[in-house]
Motif scaffolding. Structure first.
Motif, PDB file in Angstrom:
ATOM      1  N   ILE A  87       0.847  -1.204   0.000  1.00 26.66           N
ATOM      2  CA  ILE A  87       0.000   0.000   0.000  1.00 26.66           C
ATOM      3  C   ILE A  87       0.880   1.250   0.000  1.00 26.66           C
ATOM      4  O   ILE A  87       0.655   2.189  -0.764  1.00 26.66           O
ATOM      5  N   ALA A  88       1.881   1.260   0.869  1.00 27.66           N
ATOM      6  CA  ALA A  88       2.773   2.417   0.950  1.00 27.66           C
ATOM      7  C   ALA A  88       3.496   2.632  -0.378  1.00 27.66           C
ATOM      8  O   ALA A  88       3.585   3.760  -0.879  1.00 27.66           O
TER       9      ALA A  88
ATOM     10  N   LYS B 254       2.600   1.716  -3.382  1.00 28.37           N
ATOM     11  CA  LYS B 254       1.663   2.176  -4.408  1.00 28.37           C
ATOM     12  C   LYS B 254       1.356   3.658  -4.237  1.00 28.37           C
ATOM     13  O   LYS B 254       1.353   4.408  -5.212  1.00 28.37           O
ATOM     14  N   ARG B 255       1.143   4.076  -3.019  1.00 31.27           N
ATOM     15  CA  ARG B 255       0.847   5.505  -2.784  1.00 31.27           C
ATOM     16  C   ARG B 255       2.035   6.385  -3.138  1.00 31.27           C
ATOM     17  O   ARG B 255       1.881   7.449  -3.744  1.00 31.27           O
TER      18      ARG B 255
ATOM     19  N   ASP C 226       2.332   6.400  -7.002  1.00 30.66           N
ATOM     20  CA  ASP C 226       1.274   7.209  -7.607  1.00 30.66           C
ATOM     21  C   ASP C 226       1.557   8.699  -7.449  1.00 30.66           C
ATOM     22  O   ASP C 226       1.386   9.483  -8.396  1.00 30.66           O
ATOM     23  N   GLU C 227       1.992   9.097  -6.270  1.00 29.30           N
ATOM     24  CA  GLU C 227       2.275  10.513  -6.026  1.00 29.30           C
ATOM     25  C   GLU C 227       3.478  10.978  -6.847  1.00 29.30           C
ATOM     26  O   GLU C 227       3.457  12.069  -7.425  1.00 29.30           O
TER      27      GLU C 227
END
Length: 139
Positions: free
Chosen positions: A14-15, A17-18, A21-22
């Protein structure tokens, strides 16, 4: 009892991917993706790197690197030449346009790193990297 919310693989995914994405969002105005940036960075740091070495550094297969470099050549960011000592080996170089882009993206990457690590001490960052390395070594 197992909880997905405590699963380190899930949490780090999750980390990651975030963060990806950013960073991609910030790179949009330059017309590149995070993957392009990683390739540009490694080629700039190792001008004349082989496709195989680049694939290893980026942890992707050589076929994916070949396709990425095809696109980057069309955008006139890179050029490949045959190694004079081993014609099976392609060497990758940044063009002048690619080098200018690399130089312009370094401050953006530094700013992103600073934003992500804001409030973390150097000891915390070092511990974080060591823990991740140990987890990967365990695999």
């Amino acid at each position: 009892m197992f909880s997905l919310n405590d699963c380190l693989g899930f949490i780090t995914n999750i980390a990651s991917k975030r963060l990806s994405d950013e960073f991609n969002r910030r790179l949009e105005s330059y017309g590149v993706t995070r993957v392009n940036w990683i390739a540009i960075y490694y080629i700039g740091e190792n001008n004349g790197i082989s496709q195989r070495e680049l694939a290893n550094k980026m942890d992707v297969n050589e076929y994916s690197i070949a396709r990425l470099l095809d696109r980057m050549e069309k955008e006139e960011l890179t050029v490949r030449t045959k190694d004079p000592n081993d014609r099976r080996t392609a060497r990758v170089y940044l063009t002048e346009k690619g080098e200018k882009l690399r130089i312009s993206l370094i401050p953006l990457a530094e700013e992103f790193q600073n934003d992500v690590t804001r409030g973390l001490s150097s000891d915390e960052l070092e511990t974080f990297k060591k823990v991740l390395d140990k987890m990967v070594d365990n695999l």
